[in-house]
Design a protein around this motif. Structure first.
Motif, PDB file in Angstrom:
ATOM      1  N   SER A   1     -33.845  -6.176  -8.081  1.00  0.00           N
ATOM      2  CA  SER A   1     -33.368  -7.018  -6.968  1.00  0.00           C
ATOM      3  C   SER A   1     -32.759  -8.644  -7.195  1.00  0.00           C
ATOM      4  O   SER A   1     -32.025  -9.026  -6.582  1.00  0.00           O
ATOM      5  N   GLU A   2     -33.601  -9.012  -8.442  1.00  0.00           N
ATOM      6  CA  GLU A   2     -32.936 -10.263  -8.825  1.00  0.00           C
ATOM      7  C   GLU A   2     -31.742 -10.075  -9.412  1.00  0.00           C
ATOM      8  O   GLU A   2     -30.998 -11.335  -8.994  1.00  0.00           O
ATOM      9  N   TYR A   3     -31.337  -9.222 -10.074  1.00  0.00           N
ATOM     10  CA  TYR A   3     -29.748  -9.186 -10.796  1.00  0.00           C
ATOM     11  C   TYR A   3     -29.029  -8.929  -9.568  1.00  0.00           C
ATOM     12  O   TYR A   3     -27.826  -9.570  -9.663  1.00  0.00           O
ATOM     13  N   ALA A   4     -29.275  -8.052  -8.741  1.00  0.00           N
ATOM     14  CA  ALA A   4     -28.401  -7.722  -7.443  1.00  0.00           C
ATOM     15  C   ALA A   4     -28.096  -9.017  -6.739  1.00  0.00           C
ATOM     16  O   ALA A   4     -27.001  -9.100  -6.219  1.00  0.00           O
ATOM     17  N   ARG A   5     -29.104  -9.713  -6.520  1.00  0.00           N
ATOM     18  CA  ARG A   5     -28.911 -10.822  -5.641  1.00  0.00           C
ATOM     19  C   ARG A   5     -28.335 -11.807  -6.362  1.00  0.00           C
ATOM     20  O   ARG A   5     -27.154 -12.596  -5.763  1.00  0.00           O
ATOM     21  N   ALA A   6     -28.274 -12.120  -7.487  1.00  0.00           N
ATOM     22  CA  ALA A   6     -27.345 -12.924  -8.527  1.00  0.00           C
ATOM     23  C   ALA A   6     -25.876 -12.616  -8.248  1.00  0.00           C
ATOM     24  O   ALA A   6     -25.037 -13.395  -8.095  1.00  0.00           O
ATOM     25  N   LEU A   7     -25.713 -11.397  -8.404  1.00  0.00           N
ATOM     26  CA  LEU A   7     -24.407 -10.798  -8.271  1.00  0.00           C
ATOM     27  C   LEU A   7     -23.880 -11.148  -6.808  1.00  0.00           C
ATOM     28  O   LEU A   7     -22.682 -11.588  -6.709  1.00  0.00           O
ATOM     29  N   PHE A   8     -24.540 -10.836  -5.726  1.00  0.00           N
ATOM     30  CA  PHE A   8     -24.137 -11.047  -4.463  1.00  0.00           C
ATOM     31  C   PHE A   8     -23.857 -12.540  -4.146  1.00  0.00           C
ATOM     32  O   PHE A   8     -23.064 -12.937  -3.383  1.00  0.00           O
ATOM     33  N   GLU A   9     -24.681 -13.636  -4.703  1.00  0.00           N
ATOM     34  CA  GLU A   9     -24.529 -14.675  -4.393  1.00  0.00           C
ATOM     35  C   GLU A   9     -23.054 -15.513  -5.196  1.00  0.00           C
ATOM     36  O   GLU A   9     -23.193 -16.347  -4.759  1.00  0.00           O
TER      37      GLU A   9
ATOM     38  N   ARG B   1     -24.234  -9.878 -20.646  1.00  0.00           N
ATOM     39  CA  ARG B   1     -23.892 -10.984 -19.815  1.00  0.00           C
ATOM     40  C   ARG B   1     -25.303 -11.514 -19.055  1.00  0.00           C
ATOM     41  O   ARG B   1     -25.800 -10.502 -18.233  1.00  0.00           O
ATOM     42  N   PRO B   2     -25.574 -12.671 -19.258  1.00  0.00           N
ATOM     43  CA  PRO B   2     -26.899 -13.156 -18.660  1.00  0.00           C
ATOM     44  C   PRO B   2     -26.959 -13.267 -16.974  1.00  0.00           C
ATOM     45  O   PRO B   2     -26.924 -14.543 -16.680  1.00  0.00           O
ATOM     46  N   ILE B   3     -26.457 -12.383 -15.997  1.00  0.00           N
ATOM     47  CA  ILE B   3     -26.537 -12.568 -14.774  1.00  0.00           C
ATOM     48  C   ILE B   3     -27.861 -12.787 -14.248  1.00  0.00           C
ATOM     49  O   ILE B   3     -28.673 -12.366 -14.469  1.00  0.00           O
ATOM     50  N   GLY B   4     -27.486 -14.296 -13.505  1.00  0.00           N
ATOM     51  CA  GLY B   4     -28.707 -14.552 -12.897  1.00  0.00           C
ATOM     52  C   GLY B   4     -29.502 -15.517 -13.967  1.00  0.00           C
ATOM     53  O   GLY B   4     -30.614 -16.028 -13.514  1.00  0.00           O
ATOM     54  N   GLY B   5     -29.348 -15.475 -15.145  1.00  0.00           N
ATOM     55  CA  GLY B   5     -29.969 -16.151 -16.107  1.00  0.00           C
ATOM     56  C   GLY B   5     -30.866 -15.110 -17.122  1.00  0.00           C
ATOM     57  O   GLY B   5     -30.957 -14.149 -17.086  1.00  0.00           O
ATOM     58  N   THR B   6     -31.359 -15.862 -18.183  1.00  0.00           N
ATOM     59  CA  THR B   6     -31.977 -15.239 -19.240  1.00  0.00           C
ATOM     60  C   THR B   6     -33.090 -14.246 -18.751  1.00  0.00           C
ATOM     61  O   THR B   6     -33.193 -13.170 -19.134  1.00  0.00           O
ATOM     62  N   MET B   7     -34.152 -14.860 -18.047  1.00  0.00           N
ATOM     63  CA  MET B   7     -35.155 -14.112 -17.625  1.00  0.00           C
ATOM     64  C   MET B   7     -34.911 -12.916 -16.911  1.00  0.00           C
ATOM     65  O   MET B   7     -35.365 -11.888 -16.782  1.00  0.00           O
ATOM     66  N   VAL B   8     -33.807 -13.107 -15.864  1.00  0.00           N
ATOM     67  CA  VAL B   8     -33.222 -12.023 -15.007  1.00  0.00           C
ATOM     68  C   VAL B   8     -32.653 -10.956 -15.747  1.00  0.00           C
ATOM     69  O   VAL B   8     -33.128  -9.572 -15.560  1.00  0.00           O
TER      70      VAL B   8
END
Length: 292
Positions: free
Chosen positions: A137-145, A189-196
């Motif tokens: 969900s974190e990765y998907a949210r980053a993509l949508f945002e 590719r660090p979509i949303g950042g490294t931890m995501v």
């Protein structure tokens, strides 16, 4: 501020959170929400309650009740449960939760979800990002945002909920055969950042252990690559029919003609053959996780 039966205070702002507005362009979805709203209003009036009184009884503001009854707001599941209880509907209002849950998601996603629910076999190649069925969900949210033009917060919540709901495919029984091929770059590719990204790689390793799932990685250094035309999706059903789509074929439209499907199946088969084997791929993902 209202208090529900558990003693929890709930303000109108909580009931008006993003992701529950009706999409005016979704005619079929809007019709369902309008029908549910009319039913709630009919039950309320039969019970002799004004909108404000009814709202207070179930923990929602009067304005929210008018929006729901007018078909302008998708009712939350707990609203339907409380309405059923307060109005003495004996399950008739609560029974509409499934219909309402489905129309919360955009029509295009609902149509896709229906096909995924029917599929007994799926072949999926992703070249720009991790495939939606595999996303956290974190990765998907980053993509949508990061989408441009930007989604509103309401749209982000709506499409995010729809994407996460599609992942119920992993809980189906009997389980469908799922094959994924991911470009190496999508894993780096660090979509949303490294931890995501780390949690996303962990999710891939977790899903890759399922017996009905194969995840393969297409290395960037491959000289021969059948997927240069874009992503490929092929879904097969138990009645022998199938549907496929590719960014680089047939104008990106879904196709079910056998001749067109053979082209997509050939392309996907070549992509799988050129990618790392499933066991090698999981080892590769584990190595990337250690480097991230």
């Amino acid at each position: 501020m209202s208090v529900d039966e558990t003693g929890t205070e709930r303000g109108d702002a909580g009931a008006d959170e993003p992701g529950w507005d009706v999409d005016p362009d979704d005619e079929s979805g809007a019709a369902v929400v309008a029908a549910v709203g009319r039913q709630i209003k009919a039950w309320r009036e039969a019970a002799g309650l004004r909108a404000g009184e009814f709202g207070a009884a179930i923990g929602y503001g009067e304005d929210q009740i008018y929006k729901v009854e007018g078909g302008r707001r998708i009712p939350r599941p707990e609203l339907l449960d409380r309405a059923d209880e307060v109005l003495g509907a004996r399950g008739k209002i609560a029974a509409m939760k499934q219909d309402v849950a489905e129309v919360r998601y955009p029509k295009k996603i609902r149509d896709l979800t229906k096909m995924e629910k029917r599929a007994v076999e799926m072949g999926l190649y992703g070249n720009h990002n991790i495939h939606g069925l595999l996303q956290t969900s974190e990765y998907a949210r980053a993509l949508f945002e990061m989408r441009r033009p930007s989604y509103s917060q309401d749209e982000v919540e709506r499409v995010l909920a729809a994407r996460m709901a599609r992942q119920a495919v992993f809980e189906r029984s009997p389980a469908p055969a799922l094959s994924f091929v991911q470009e190496e770059v999508t894993l780096r590719r660090p979509i949303g950042g490294t931890m995501v990204l780390r949690r996303q790689l962990e999710r891939l390793l977790e899903v890759g252990q399922l017996r009905n799932v194969e995840i393969q990685v297409m290395p960037t250094n491959r000289e021969d690559h059948a997927g240069m035309g874009g992503g490929v999706e092929v879904l097969k059903f138990d009645d022998g029919t199938a549907v496929g789509r590719s960014d680089g074929a047939f104008a990106g439209r879904p196709v079910s003609d056998p001749k067109q499907l053979r082209i997509l199946e050939l392309r996907y088969g070549m992509i799988r053959a050129q990618a790392l084997a499933p066991r090698e791929s999981l080892a590769f993902i584990e190595q990337l996780l250690g480097e991230t």
